[in-house]
Motif scaffolding. Structure first.
Motif, short mmCIF file in Angstrom:
data_model
loop_
_atom_site.label_atom_id
_atom_site.label_comp_id
_atom_site.label_asym_id
_atom_site.label_seq_id
_atom_site.Cartn_x
_atom_site.Cartn_y
_atom_site.Cartn_z
N GLY A 137 2.45 -9.72 -6.85
CA GLY A 137 3.89 -9.52 -6.99
C GLY A 137 4.24 -8.22 -7.67
O GLY A 137 5.42 -7.85 -7.69
N GLY A 138 3.24 -7.55 -8.25
CA GLY A 138 3.43 -6.26 -8.87
C GLY A 138 4.00 -6.35 -10.28
O GLY A 138 4.24 -7.44 -10.80
N PRO A 139 4.22 -5.23 -10.93
CA PRO A 139 3.85 -3.89 -10.44
C PRO A 139 2.37 -3.59 -10.67
O PRO A 139 1.68 -4.33 -11.35
CB PRO A 139 4.72 -2.97 -11.30
CG PRO A 139 4.84 -3.73 -12.60
CD PRO A 139 4.89 -5.18 -12.23
N ASP A 193 8.87 3.16 -5.03
CA ASP A 193 9.00 4.11 -6.13
C ASP A 193 7.66 4.19 -6.87
O ASP A 193 6.98 3.17 -7.06
CB ASP A 193 10.09 3.67 -7.09
CG ASP A 193 10.39 4.72 -8.14
OD1 ASP A 193 10.91 5.79 -7.79
OD2 ASP A 193 10.05 4.48 -9.31
N ILE A 194 7.28 5.40 -7.28
CA ILE A 194 6.05 5.63 -8.03
C ILE A 194 6.38 6.52 -9.22
O ILE A 194 7.09 7.53 -9.08
CB ILE A 194 4.95 6.30 -7.18
CG1 ILE A 194 4.67 5.49 -5.91
CG2 ILE A 194 3.66 6.46 -7.99
CD1 ILE A 194 3.67 6.15 -4.98
N ASP A 195 5.84 6.15 -10.39
CA ASP A 195 5.96 6.98 -11.60
C ASP A 195 4.57 7.41 -12.02
O ASP A 195 3.67 6.56 -12.18
CB ASP A 195 6.61 6.19 -12.74
CG ASP A 195 8.11 6.07 -12.56
OD1 ASP A 195 8.75 7.10 -12.31
OD2 ASP A 195 8.63 4.94 -12.66
N THR A 245 -1.09 3.26 -2.93
CA THR A 245 0.25 2.68 -2.95
C THR A 245 0.93 2.84 -1.60
O THR A 245 1.55 1.90 -1.08
CB THR A 245 1.09 3.36 -4.05
OG1 THR A 245 0.48 3.13 -5.32
CG2 THR A 245 2.50 2.82 -4.06
N ALA A 246 0.83 4.03 -1.02
CA ALA A 246 1.47 4.27 0.27
C ALA A 246 0.88 3.41 1.38
O ALA A 246 1.58 2.97 2.29
CB ALA A 246 1.37 5.75 0.62
N ARG A 254 2.24 4.20 -11.96
CA ARG A 254 2.84 2.87 -11.83
C ARG A 254 3.72 2.83 -10.60
O ARG A 254 4.52 3.75 -10.36
CB ARG A 254 3.66 2.55 -13.08
CG ARG A 254 4.24 1.14 -13.11
CD ARG A 254 5.03 0.95 -14.41
NE ARG A 254 5.51 -0.42 -14.55
CZ ARG A 254 6.64 -0.88 -14.02
NH1 ARG A 254 7.40 -0.05 -13.29
NH2 ARG A 254 7.01 -2.14 -14.20
N ASP A 255 3.59 1.75 -9.80
CA ASP A 255 4.44 1.58 -8.64
C ASP A 255 5.11 0.22 -8.69
O ASP A 255 4.69 -0.67 -9.45
CB ASP A 255 3.65 1.75 -7.34
CG ASP A 255 2.60 0.66 -7.15
OD1 ASP A 255 2.98 -0.52 -6.98
OD2 ASP A 255 1.39 0.97 -7.16
N ASP A 256 6.15 0.04 -7.89
CA ASP A 256 6.88 -1.22 -7.85
C ASP A 256 6.52 -2.05 -6.61
O ASP A 256 7.35 -2.79 -6.08
CB ASP A 256 8.39 -0.97 -7.88
CG ASP A 256 8.86 -0.14 -6.70
OD1 ASP A 256 8.00 0.36 -5.93
OD2 ASP A 256 10.09 0.01 -6.53
#
Length: 379
Positions: A367-369, A315-317, A307-308, A332-334
């Protein structure tokens, strides 16, 4: 076995005799009607399909009978082929008819036993005839019961082989899964080793060379104290960066926190080092097996790293929950989405998870997430 269960199974055997006789009559009538078309190659496929269509209805009745009376559970989406269905109905027609005949003979034997008992009470039977009848009736009863047991087992085996994968097929699939997961683990370990070697060579080695050059420049004669102090300050800062990068490489090899405080603390370290804000929800009441903890850690760590690097997320959950002996790890990331499940990092994670009989799913539309979910059995 309780009386209720025994009654259900007895009812299932009797219903099986009925479906077997129905199948026998169907094959006799439909086979006679479709026989000329089955013998001709041009019309054979349609005639075979028509014959199998009726056989499927009889097989469906038997499947419900096995589920309702015997508690069998078959794969919901498994559909046997025409050959398997016809073979099942034909074999069941024979086995069920033999079962019906055997039950009829046992019932007839019970009637004869009642008549013989009445004759014995009335004194019309002598000792020699009594002994002969007991021996003959006992032998016939033994053969009948053993035959029914064999037919009962045959009925169960036929249903299992037709309405779901056979034991041989399940074993073959399991062998294929183990071979695939083993190859994936070997590939993932080899890829991780190459990445660590690359990080050591391109990162740490270059920094150590720079550190040595700074120290060498500081030791050269003719340097003023101010110049030497500035070079030593740069060398000290460089040594701190080297230690941080070495610690990062060591954590990627194996997080030492897993041997001490545990998975929660190790994931807390991932959150502290993550350049993207990471919220961690940890709903695991007790300790986990070491292999499961390691796999869960690498799922979160790799997902956060990807993700990074690629997702442009803000934001990451990460959520971990243990339910019914299965640890579910969800990250999950946005970000922008579009993650490739066949990429090196995610394919390595899949191999690590599947080696523990787990499953890894990646949902990352453009387009995510992006959501990475791993299910790890803990038994």
């Amino acid at each position: 076995m309780g009386w209720t269960q025994a009654g259900r199974r007895g009812t299932g055997v009797l219903l099986g005799c009925g479906t077997a006789i129905t199948g026998l009559l169907y094959l006799a009538v439909a086979g006679a009607a479709l026989g000329p078309f089955l013998l001709r190659p041009p019309s054979r496929p349609r005639a075979r399909a028509a014959l199998a269509a009726g056989a499927r209805r009889i097989a469906a009745l038997d499947r419900r009978r096995r589920t309702g009376c015997f508690g069998d559970r078959f794969p919901l989406h498994y559909e046997p082929g025409d050959s398997e269905v016809l073979r099942y109905v034909a074999t069941r027609a024979y086995a069920g008819t033999v079962t019906a005949v055997t039950l009829a003979l046992i019932g007839f034997g019970v009637v004869l036993a009642a008549v013989f008992t009445a004759a014995l009470v009335g004194g019309r039977v002598g000792p020699a005839e009594l002994l002969w009848q007991v021996l003959l009736g006992g032998a016939l009863l033994f053969l009948g019961v053993q035959g029914l047991r064999s037919l009962y087992a045959l009925d169960a085996r036929l249903a299992r082989d037709t309405f779901g994968p056979s034991e041989r097929e399940l074993l073959r699939r399991r062998i294929d899964e183990l071979a695939t997961s083993r190859a994936a683990v070997v590939h993932a370990v080899d890829a991780e080793r190459r990445r660590i070697e690359r990080d050591l060579h391109d990162g740490l080695q270059q920094r150590l060379v720079a550190l040595a050059m700074l120290l060498g420049r500081a030791r050269r004669p003719g340097r003023t104290p101010e110049q030497a102090e500035a070079l030593l300050r740069q060398a000290h800062e460089e040594s701190q960066d080297v230690l941080a990068e070495l610690r990062e490489v060591a954590w990627r090899v194996y997080p030492s926190a897993l041997d001490g405080p545990g998975l929660r603390e190790a994931l807390g370290g991932v959150a502290e080092r993550s350049p993207v804000p990471l919220r961690l929800a940890y709903d695991v009441p007790g300790p986990l097996p070491q292999l499961v903890e390691t796999a869960a850690y690498f799922v979160v760590s790799e997902a956060v790293t990807n993700t990074a690097k690629h997702a442009c997320a803000t934001d990451i959950d990460a959520r971990l929950a243990l339910k019914a002996g299965v640890l579910t790890v969800s990250v999950r990331d946005d970000g922008t989405g579009g993650a490739d499940p066949a990429g090196t990092g995610l394919s390595g994670l899949r191999g690590r998870v599947e080696a523990l009989d787990g499953r890894l799913r990646v949902d990352s539309p453009l387009g995510g997430p992006t959501t990475v979910t791993a299910e790890l059995p803990c038994a």
